[in-house]
Design a protein around this motif. Structure first.
Motif, mmCIF file in Angstrom:
data_model
loop_
_atom_site.group_PDB
_atom_site.id
_atom_site.type_symbol
_atom_site.label_atom_id
_atom_site.label_comp_id
_atom_site.label_asym_id
_atom_site.label_seq_id
_atom_site.Cartn_x
_atom_site.Cartn_y
_atom_site.Cartn_z
ATOM 1 N N MET A 143 -14.341 0.507 11.895
ATOM 2 C CA MET A 143 -13.916 0.475 10.504
ATOM 3 C C MET A 143 -14.523 -0.751 9.836
ATOM 4 S SD MET A 143 -9.903 1.811 10.358
ATOM 5 C CE MET A 143 -9.264 0.177 10.465
ATOM 6 N N LYS A 144 -15.518 -0.489 8.999
ATOM 7 C CA LYS A 144 -16.161 -1.586 8.276
ATOM 8 C C LYS A 144 -16.209 -1.320 6.777
ATOM 9 C CE LYS A 144 -19.077 -3.187 12.010
ATOM 10 N NZ LYS A 144 -19.222 -4.617 12.029
ATOM 11 N N LYS A 145 -16.137 -0.040 6.396
ATOM 12 C CA LYS A 145 -16.170 0.356 4.990
ATOM 13 C C LYS A 145 -15.007 1.311 4.768
ATOM 14 C CE LYS A 145 -21.132 -0.310 4.583
ATOM 15 N NZ LYS A 145 -22.402 0.264 4.129
ATOM 16 N N ILE A 146 -13.952 0.786 4.158
ATOM 17 C CA ILE A 146 -12.667 1.480 4.099
ATOM 18 C C ILE A 146 -12.243 1.682 2.649
ATOM 19 C CG2 ILE A 146 -10.230 1.349 4.791
ATOM 20 C CD1 ILE A 146 -11.256 -0.841 6.870
ATOM 21 N N ILE A 147 -11.803 2.899 2.325
ATOM 22 C CA ILE A 147 -11.162 3.108 1.028
ATOM 23 C C ILE A 147 -9.697 3.445 1.273
ATOM 24 C CG2 ILE A 147 -13.286 3.751 -0.166
ATOM 25 C CD1 ILE A 147 -12.347 6.676 -0.133
ATOM 26 N N VAL A 148 -8.847 2.915 0.395
ATOM 27 C CA VAL A 148 -7.415 3.190 0.441
ATOM 28 C C VAL A 148 -7.085 3.896 -0.864
ATOM 29 C CG1 VAL A 148 -5.098 2.239 0.707
ATOM 30 C CG2 VAL A 148 -7.050 1.101 1.821
ATOM 31 N N ILE A 149 -6.633 5.155 -0.742
ATOM 32 C CA ILE A 149 -6.370 5.982 -1.909
ATOM 33 C C ILE A 149 -4.958 6.554 -1.827
ATOM 34 C CG2 ILE A 149 -8.798 6.524 -2.312
ATOM 35 C CD1 ILE A 149 -8.382 9.197 -0.869
ATOM 36 N N GLY A 150 -4.474 7.063 -2.951
ATOM 37 C CA GLY A 150 -3.156 7.687 -3.008
ATOM 38 C C GLY A 150 -2.578 7.557 -4.396
ATOM 39 N N CYS A 151 -1.455 8.159 -4.592
ATOM 40 C CA CYS A 151 -0.777 8.134 -5.880
ATOM 41 C C CYS A 151 -0.445 6.698 -6.290
ATOM 42 C CB CYS A 151 0.519 8.951 -5.772
ATOM 43 S SG CYS A 151 1.443 9.100 -7.306
ATOM 44 N N PRO A 152 -0.524 6.392 -7.582
ATOM 45 C CA PRO A 152 -0.059 5.072 -8.019
ATOM 46 C C PRO A 152 1.378 4.831 -7.545
ATOM 47 C CG PRO A 152 -1.195 6.167 -9.810
ATOM 48 C CD PRO A 152 -1.030 7.189 -8.705
ATOM 49 N N GLY A 153 1.649 3.614 -7.108
ATOM 50 C CA GLY A 153 2.971 3.260 -6.606
ATOM 51 C C GLY A 153 3.154 3.498 -5.123
ATOM 52 N N SER A 154 2.168 4.118 -4.474
ATOM 53 C CA SER A 154 2.304 4.413 -3.042
ATOM 54 C C SER A 154 2.129 3.172 -2.180
ATOM 55 C CB SER A 154 1.305 5.500 -2.621
ATOM 56 O OG SER A 154 -0.024 5.076 -2.835
ATOM 57 N N GLY A 155 1.496 2.144 -2.712
ATOM 58 C CA GLY A 155 1.313 0.929 -1.931
ATOM 59 C C GLY A 155 -0.108 0.714 -1.458
ATOM 60 N N LYS A 156 -1.071 1.287 -2.177
ATOM 61 C CA LYS A 156 -2.480 1.136 -1.786
ATOM 62 C C LYS A 156 -2.878 -0.333 -1.661
ATOM 63 C CE LYS A 156 -3.898 3.436 -5.359
ATOM 64 N NZ LYS A 156 -2.573 3.772 -5.921
ATOM 65 N N SER A 157 -2.517 -1.122 -2.658
ATOM 66 C CA SER A 157 -2.901 -2.540 -2.646
ATOM 67 C C SER A 157 -2.233 -3.285 -1.511
ATOM 68 C CB SER A 157 -2.559 -3.197 -3.984
ATOM 69 O OG SER A 157 -3.276 -2.567 -5.026
ATOM 70 N N THR A 158 -0.983 -2.954 -1.245
ATOM 71 C CA THR A 158 -0.249 -3.598 -0.145
ATOM 72 C C THR A 158 -0.907 -3.273 1.196
ATOM 73 O OG1 THR A 158 1.793 -3.510 -1.422
ATOM 74 C CG2 THR A 158 2.014 -3.784 0.967
ATOM 75 N N VAL A 159 -1.239 -2.014 1.410
ATOM 76 C CA VAL A 159 -1.901 -1.606 2.655
ATOM 77 C C VAL A 159 -3.283 -2.256 2.745
ATOM 78 C CG1 VAL A 159 -2.921 0.374 3.862
ATOM 79 C CG2 VAL A 159 -0.597 0.528 2.954
ATOM 80 N N ALA A 160 -4.016 -2.261 1.635
ATOM 81 C CA ALA A 160 -5.351 -2.861 1.633
ATOM 82 C C ALA A 160 -5.291 -4.356 1.949
ATOM 83 C CB ALA A 160 -6.024 -2.619 0.281
ATOM 84 N N ARG A 161 -4.318 -5.059 1.359
ATOM 85 C CA ARG A 161 -4.165 -6.494 1.655
ATOM 86 C C ARG A 161 -3.833 -6.716 3.128
ATOM 87 N NH1 ARG A 161 -2.065 -6.771 -3.499
ATOM 88 N NH2 ARG A 161 0.038 -6.354 -2.786
ATOM 89 N N ALA A 162 -2.939 -5.904 3.661
ATOM 90 C CA ALA A 162 -2.568 -6.039 5.077
ATOM 91 C C ALA A 162 -3.777 -5.788 5.974
ATOM 92 C CB ALA A 162 -1.429 -5.089 5.415
ATOM 93 N N LEU A 163 -4.585 -4.774 5.644
ATOM 94 C CA LEU A 163 -5.808 -4.516 6.417
ATOM 95 C C LEU A 163 -6.782 -5.684 6.319
ATOM 96 C CD1 LEU A 163 -6.778 -0.785 5.745
ATOM 97 C CD2 LEU A 163 -6.360 -1.861 7.953
ATOM 98 N N HIS A 164 -6.922 -6.216 5.119
ATOM 99 C CA HIS A 164 -7.791 -7.382 4.912
ATOM 100 C C HIS A 164 -7.308 -8.555 5.762
ATOM 101 C CE1 HIS A 164 -9.836 -10.723 3.007
ATOM 102 N NE2 HIS A 164 -8.663 -11.238 2.706
ATOM 103 N N ASN A 165 -6.012 -8.815 5.733
ATOM 104 C CA ASN A 165 -5.453 -9.928 6.511
ATOM 105 C C ASN A 165 -5.646 -9.718 8.008
ATOM 106 O OD1 ASN A 165 -4.657 -11.246 4.177
ATOM 107 N ND2 ASN A 165 -2.585 -10.406 4.232
ATOM 108 N N LYS A 166 -5.563 -8.479 8.451
ATOM 109 C CA LYS A 166 -5.695 -8.170 9.871
ATOM 110 C C LYS A 166 -7.152 -8.207 10.338
ATOM 111 C CE LYS A 166 -4.089 -4.771 13.215
ATOM 112 N NZ LYS A 166 -3.241 -3.621 13.452
ATOM 113 N N THR A 167 -8.074 -7.765 9.465
ATOM 114 C CA THR A 167 -9.466 -7.600 9.885
ATOM 115 C C THR A 167 -10.419 -8.661 9.345
ATOM 116 O OG1 THR A 167 -10.034 -6.215 7.982
ATOM 117 C CG2 THR A 167 -9.168 -5.088 9.952
ATOM 118 N N GLY A 168 -10.063 -9.287 8.236
ATOM 119 C CA GLY A 168 -10.956 -10.226 7.577
ATOM 120 C C GLY A 168 -12.042 -9.555 6.750
ATOM 121 N N ILE A 169 -12.011 -8.232 6.676
ATOM 122 C CA ILE A 169 -13.001 -7.499 5.873
ATOM 123 C C ILE A 169 -12.719 -7.788 4.397
ATOM 124 C CG2 ILE A 169 -13.820 -5.195 5.208
ATOM 125 C CD1 ILE A 169 -13.121 -4.281 8.091
ATOM 126 N N PRO A 170 -13.754 -8.089 3.602
ATOM 127 C CA PRO A 170 -13.541 -8.388 2.180
ATOM 128 C C PRO A 170 -12.836 -7.247 1.440
ATOM 129 C CG PRO A 170 -15.772 -8.949 2.834
ATOM 130 C CD PRO A 170 -15.159 -8.203 3.986
#
Length: 166
Positions: free
Chosen positions: A1-28
């Motif tokens: 996993m090096k190029k990841i998109i996080v999609i879903g309905c607004p309010g589902s938590g895309k940004s929260t999941v993306a931040r957690a993935l960033h924190n876990k992986t260091g991927i920009p």
């Protein structure tokens, strides 16, 4: 996993999941809302948005958070991993309510009031947007695709590495 998109309905938590993935992986991490919106709630020119997005897609690694149907296929074609937050409507509406009045790193302003048009978009997401997303997921079934249907599944995915693959 090096190029990841996080999609879903607004309010589902895309940004929260993306931040957690960033924190876990260091991927920009890149938030589409930060590329598209100005602090005064105006939008950048579509050509500028696409230019900025194209520059990100050329990088070796990225996490991109956001829907933006006009560029979803472009992002899906470029990614190696899709995380689709397919949460129930009530969870998404609660997510919108919970973030109101709070500063967020993924938005250039603080949401202080309910936007009726935005709420209607969320309420129609499963009928209007989700079929388009599912069609793209089928078209790009060669990608690593994870469909998470609850906050608990998202937490398990992020913390334990367990997954729900299409």
């Amino acid at each position: 996993m090096k190029k990841i998109i996080v999609i879903g309905c607004p309010g589902s938590g895309k940004s929260t999941v993306a931040r957690a993935l960033h924190n876990k992986t260091g991927i920009p991490l890149y938030h589409l809302d930060m590329m598209y919106w100005n602090a005064d709630k105006t939008t950048v020119e579509k050509s500028v948005f696409r230019e900025w997005l194209s520059a990100v897609l050329e990088k070796d690694e990225w996490i991109i958070d956001g829907n933006y149907g006009s560029t979803m296929e472009l992002r899906m074609a470029a990614c190696d991993t899709v995380i689709f937050l397919d949460f129930p409507l009530d969870v998404c509406l609660d997510g919108i309510k919970e973030r109101r009045g709070k500063p967020r790193s993924d938005m250039p302003w603080i949401e202080t009031e309910e936007d009726a048009e935005f709420i209607e978009f969320i309420k129609s997401y499963n009928d209007q947007q989700k079929p388009k997303v599912l069609a793209l997921l089928e078209r790009y079934s060669d990608k690593n695709i994870f469909v998470l249907t609850s906050r608990e599944e998202a937490d398990t995915f992020l913390h334990d590495g367990k997954e729900n693959r299409i």
